[in-house]
Design a protein around this motif. Structure first.
Motif, PDB file in Angstrom:
ATOM      1  N   ILE A 135      34.054 -52.553  20.532  1.00 61.15           N
ATOM      2  CA  ILE A 135      35.341 -53.147  20.893  1.00 61.15           C
ATOM      3  C   ILE A 135      36.358 -52.047  21.190  1.00 61.15           C
ATOM      4  O   ILE A 135      37.154 -52.155  22.131  1.00 61.15           O
ATOM      5  N   LEU A 136      36.345 -50.979  20.401  1.00 56.30           N
ATOM      6  CA  LEU A 136      37.248 -49.856  20.662  1.00 56.30           C
ATOM      7  C   LEU A 136      37.039 -49.309  22.067  1.00 56.30           C
ATOM      8  O   LEU A 136      37.993 -49.005  22.785  1.00 56.30           O
ATOM      9  N   VAL A 137      35.771 -49.196  22.465  1.00 60.22           N
ATOM     10  CA  VAL A 137      35.459 -48.642  23.774  1.00 60.22           C
ATOM     11  C   VAL A 137      35.724 -49.661  24.885  1.00 60.22           C
ATOM     12  O   VAL A 137      36.216 -49.311  25.957  1.00 60.22           O
ATOM     13  N   ALA A 138      35.412 -50.917  24.627  1.00 59.58           N
ATOM     14  CA  ALA A 138      35.572 -51.945  25.655  1.00 59.58           C
ATOM     15  C   ALA A 138      37.024 -52.304  25.911  1.00 59.58           C
ATOM     16  O   ALA A 138      37.356 -52.841  26.966  1.00 59.58           O
ATOM     17  N   THR A 139      37.898 -52.010  24.953  1.00 64.05           N
ATOM     18  CA  THR A 139      39.293 -52.438  25.087  1.00 64.05           C
ATOM     19  C   THR A 139      40.302 -51.297  25.074  1.00 64.05           C
ATOM     20  O   THR A 139      41.426 -51.459  25.540  1.00 64.05           O
ATOM     21  N   PRO A 175      40.188 -57.887  28.370  1.00 65.85           N
ATOM     22  CA  PRO A 175      38.866 -58.471  28.661  1.00 65.85           C
ATOM     23  C   PRO A 175      37.737 -57.675  28.022  1.00 65.85           C
ATOM     24  O   PRO A 175      37.854 -56.467  27.799  1.00 65.85           O
ATOM     25  N   ILE A 176      36.648 -58.369  27.722  1.00 65.30           N
ATOM     26  CA  ILE A 176      35.438 -57.703  27.219  1.00 65.30           C
ATOM     27  C   ILE A 176      34.261 -58.161  28.070  1.00 65.30           C
ATOM     28  O   ILE A 176      34.294 -59.228  28.668  1.00 65.30           O
ATOM     29  N   TYR A 177      33.229 -57.351  28.143  1.00 63.62           N
ATOM     30  CA  TYR A 177      32.089 -57.668  28.996  1.00 63.62           C
ATOM     31  C   TYR A 177      31.168 -58.673  28.307  1.00 63.62           C
ATOM     32  O   TYR A 177      31.183 -58.852  27.087  1.00 63.62           O
ATOM     33  N   SER A 178      30.348 -59.361  29.093  1.00 64.32           N
ATOM     34  CA  SER A 178      29.572 -60.514  28.615  1.00 64.32           C
ATOM     35  C   SER A 178      28.596 -60.165  27.496  1.00 64.32           C
ATOM     36  O   SER A 178      28.411 -60.948  26.555  1.00 64.32           O
ATOM     37  N   LYS A 292      39.041 -57.425  34.255  1.00 61.92           N
ATOM     38  CA  LYS A 292      37.647 -57.631  33.905  1.00 61.92           C
ATOM     39  C   LYS A 292      36.717 -56.837  34.819  1.00 61.92           C
ATOM     40  O   LYS A 292      35.717 -56.278  34.384  1.00 61.92           O
ATOM     41  N   GLU A 293      37.051 -56.760  36.110  1.00 60.03           N
ATOM     42  CA  GLU A 293      36.248 -55.981  37.057  1.00 60.03           C
ATOM     43  C   GLU A 293      36.252 -54.502  36.683  1.00 60.03           C
ATOM     44  O   GLU A 293      35.222 -53.821  36.760  1.00 60.03           O
ATOM     45  N   ILE A 294      37.421 -54.002  36.246  1.00 65.74           N
ATOM     46  CA  ILE A 294      37.530 -52.598  35.857  1.00 65.74           C
ATOM     47  C   ILE A 294      36.683 -52.326  34.615  1.00 65.74           C
ATOM     48  O   ILE A 294      35.938 -51.357  34.536  1.00 65.74           O
TER      49      ILE A 294
END
Length: 304
Positions: A135-139, A175-178, A292-294
């Motif tokens: 989560i730290l990396v995704a956000t 956003p976070i990836y699926s 989300k695309e980024i």
């Protein structure tokens, strides 16, 4: 506690315990006054990015030796604050890398982040820590923002976004990836339930409303910034990462990855929640789809 009050206490410490000269005290006082005038926030809420920006701005207007002296003053002040437990995180840690070259602190490559995650055991506690790092990396969120998340902060967003409470009590959606969505769901349904049962057993004779709230609502149980920092150090060591790994390094790494993948600096500022007077005017509204695309470009997932 006000900046002026703590600064006076710091100067008294230098005068009476360290025996510093009046010239030295005057220099420290001038340096701190300049710092707090350029970064007009309470010393407890100033972050390392703001310290770095201040030093970078300073380096363009004064001589190198003057900059180094001012760095020493700021670091000494925050070391005093940390020792006296006025702060839990020292925002000048990154200045160690600025003594010789004025540049951003070290960042982690995506491969190094994956190595750290792979070094974490697949126990319920380990799965929890893996999710925290992802989560730290995704956000690009702060560790304090992640550790205070409630389940509803992802559940109410259909697991596509995380709602974090940032500086100034302002919420923002990230956003976070699926794949991470699915991992968070699995963690809540499996590993978190195990952690809840373990916590209930330990607290069966000593329950209160706060702990009850944590068991029922908190996404991550049984971890605080200090404890997570210690475990992260161990994981990095096991992964043979020689860099100084600490929670905030993921935030720096995310910003670097986003920019390297073509994200506009204004988008990065909005994602990370950097709000200050000098940069607010260049903020732009960013649509959820664009964000989300980024983020899909920098997601952590198993490689095919």
């Amino acid at each position: 506690m006000e900046n002026k009050t703590v600064a006076m206490e710091f100067l008294d410490y230098l005068r009476y315990e360290k025996g510093s000269s009046e010239n030295t005290l005057s220099s420290y006082k001038r340096d701190l006054n300049l710092f707090f005038s350029e970064v007009p926030k309470n010393f407890q809420s100033i972050e390392d990015e703001e310290v770095i920006e201040y030093v970078d701005k300073l380096s363009k207007t004064v001589k190198r030796n003057t900059v180094l002296r001012k760095i020493a003053s700021i670091r000494a002040f925050y070391k005093f604050c940390y020792i006296n437990k006025y702060i839990t995180d020292n925002p000048t840690e990154s200045l160690k890398n600025l003594k010789r070259e004025f540049k951003l602190p070290e960042v982690l490559k995506l491969s190094e982040i994956k190595d750290i995650i792979d070094a974490i055991p697949n126990t319920p506690e380990g799965v929890r820590d893996k999710i925290i790092i992802k989560i730290l990396v995704a956000t690009g969120a702060r560790i304090s923002e992640v550790l205070t998340l409630d389940i509803k902060d992802v559940e109410n967003q259909d697991y596509e976004f995380i709602r974090v409470l940032g500086k100034g009590s302002k919420y923002r959606l990230i956003p976070i990836y699926s794949q991470l969505e699915e991992e968070i769901k699995a963690y809540i349904e499996n590993d978190r339930k195990i952690l809840v049962l373990e916590r209930k057993e330990k607290e069966s004779e000593n329950k209160n409303k706060k702990k009850g709230h944590e068991l029922e609502y908190k996404l991550f149980l049984g971890t605080r910034r200090e404890n997570f920092w210690k475990r992260l150090k161990k994981y990095a060591k096991n992964a043979k990462i020689e860099k100084n790994v600490y929670p905030h390094i993921f935030r720096h790494s995310v910003a670097t990855m986003l920019i390297n993948n073509g994200a506009d600096i204004r988008i990065v500022q909005e994602i990370l929640g950097h709000v200050n007077i000098s940069t607010t005017e260049i903020y732009t509204h960013v649509g959820k789809r664009e964000l989300k695309e980024i983020y899909n470009k920098v997601k952590i997932g198993d490689e095919e």
